[in-house]
Design an enzyme around this catalytic site. Structure first.
Site, short mmCIF file in Angstrom:
data_model
loop_
_atom_site.label_atom_id
_atom_site.label_comp_id
_atom_site.label_asym_id
_atom_site.label_seq_id
_atom_site.Cartn_x
_atom_site.Cartn_y
_atom_site.Cartn_z
N LYS A 1 10.60 -4.61 6.34
CA LYS A 1 9.55 -3.42 7.37
C LYS A 1 9.80 -4.36 9.14
CE LYS A 1 5.41 -5.96 5.64
NZ LYS A 1 4.47 -5.98 5.39
N THR B 1 5.67 -3.54 0.22
CA THR B 1 4.13 -2.90 1.62
C THR B 1 4.35 -2.09 1.04
OG1 THR B 1 4.42 -4.35 3.32
CG2 THR B 1 3.08 -1.91 3.91
#
Length: 435
Positions: A150, A188
């Site tokens: 990410k 995530t």
């Protein structure tokens, strides 16, 4: 309190006194970030003047066996990485209460902070995406799957080049089950692949590619492809692959994103296919030197091509009783950790043959764990151990015997009285020494 830091108002300040420095080696400065189990500080090597980042982990906060395993795995993974676009781990230090990861310092900060100010042009996005794929492809070739890619885990160095960081949730190929898949649920939410949500197992390389697709979308759109205040609604969008590309995206980019964010992992684009994609290669003449030449170099460096496991500096540190990281977790796990080691002037295959001969003579059950490792079981389960052989130099190997269960005294007697003499095969005048 971390040595070398003044705690008070504002950021921590440099300490000029070497006596107050961390391990008399690092001046520790301001706090860069803080997580549930660790804090990261900016620091400077007193002798070289080099800026570093130091990740400080409090042992009291990582008492569970699974968390301990994650720390050890992160060290194991980072010591394998030697790539321009992955963070470098310089060394691991420890006190009785803390563990310190001394890493390369990324002066440019998080990529997330830059994209939060507004979307990037396709040219700038392409630059970062190429570097990301370079890093991820390298990790996969080393048997490492990141699993938490990410923008917050992508840092920039002083030249503005990308560095993949935070391998705390990463997996290795030896974690793959017999079905060929990983099963740990992690990542995530906004970046997690749909097959992880199905809880039926997943391919680590393919979920990383999905996360790369979400990152590319965020860089070029300025927002997430799958987003909703209700987490379950967002998961449904991910599972169905429901997203729209903004009108400003080029047709080639939209086509690449549709292949990256393909909900079917079997038909999802691969790393090799990404490097041949028209959008990815736009502006390059012929081969992409930074990626194509890396593939050839990496084949030569890949440790899986060697005939036996080789020891590096981090292995030697873990073999030293004064710096053995497993000792940092005494009392935190009930697992048995008795071990013995010797250095032998012999080839790995000869050592394994001698162990097999010993097992046959003593009627001990032997099971091969990997090329240069075996499990031993005998005396009705009262003796359980594994033996690993590591190449130290071209002419020397380290042989480690570890008790996995059973009576400690029986293990030591068997190792010193029978296994070690069999390994040394003294009739051949093998040189040996304690490790």
């Amino acid at each position: 309190m971390v040595p070398g830091i003044e705690h008070g108002r504002g950021a921590a300040v440099w300490q000029a006194s070497e006596e107050n420095a961390l391990f008399e080696k690092y001046e520790v400065g301001k706090l860069l970030g803080c997580g549930a189990f660790a804090k990261v500080y900016h620091a400077r090597n007193i002798r070289s003047g080099q800026s570093v980042a130091i990740k400080v982990i409090n042992k009291k906060k990582i008492s569970s066996p699974s968390m301990i395993g994650n720390i050890k795995r992160e060290i194991s993974i980072m010591r394998r990485l030697h790539n321009p676009h992955t963070m470098t781990l310089h060394e691991v230090l420890a006190t009785k209460t803390k563990i310190f990861f001394v890493m390369e310092f990324a002066k440019g900060g998080e990529l997330f902070a830059k994209v939060a100010k507004g979307r990037f042009s396709e040219d700038l996005s392409r630059k970062y995406f190429r570097q990301l794929i370079y890093a991820v492809g390298y990790c996969h070739s080393r048997g490492i799957f990141h699993r938490d890619l990410k923008p917050e885990n992508l840092l920039l160095d002083e030249n503005g080049d990308l560095k993949v960081s935070d391998f705390g949730l990463s997996a290795l190929t030896d974690q793959v089950r017999q079905d060929g898949l990983l099963h740990t649920l992690c990542g995530t939410p906004a970046y997690v692949a749909p097959e992880i949500l199905s809880k039926k197992g997943y391919d680590g390389a393919k979920v990383d590619v999905w996360s790369c697709g979400v990152i590319l979308y965020v860089l070029t759109a300025g927002f997430l492809p799958f987003n909703d205040p209700n987490l379950m609604v967002m998961y449904k969008k991910i599972y169905k692959g429901e997203f729209r590309c903004p009108k400003w995206m080029s047709p080639d980019l939209k086509r690449l994103l549709s292949r990256l964010l393909d909900t079917n992992p079997e038909t999802r684009i691969t790393i090799d296919e990404i490097t041949e994609d028209p959008w990815f290669r736009k502006g390059s003449k012929g081969k992409l030197k930074f990626y194509d030449e890396f593939l050839e170099i990496n084949k030569e460096e890949d440790p899986s091509n060697r005939s036996a496991s080789c020891l590096n500096a981090f292995d030697l540190i873990s073999f030293s009783s004064g710096l053995d990281l497993s000792g940092l977790f005494d009392g935190a796990s009930s697992s048995v950790t008795d071990s013995e080691r010797i250095v032998v002037d012999s080839a790995p295959e000869k050592v394994i043959e001698r162990i097999k001969g010993f097992a046959a003579a003593e009627k001990i059950r032997l099971r091969k764990r990997k090329e240069w490792g075996v499990d031993l079981e005998g005396q009705n389960g009262k003796f359980l151990a594994n033996v690993e052989v590591y190449r130290l130099t071209d002419g020397l190997v380290v042989v480690e015997g570890r008790r996995t269960a059973g009576d400690p005294e029986m293990f030591r007697e068997s190792w010193r009285g029978k296994i070690m003499p069999a390994i040394l095969n003294r009739s051949e005048n093998q040189a040996s020494g304690s490790c």
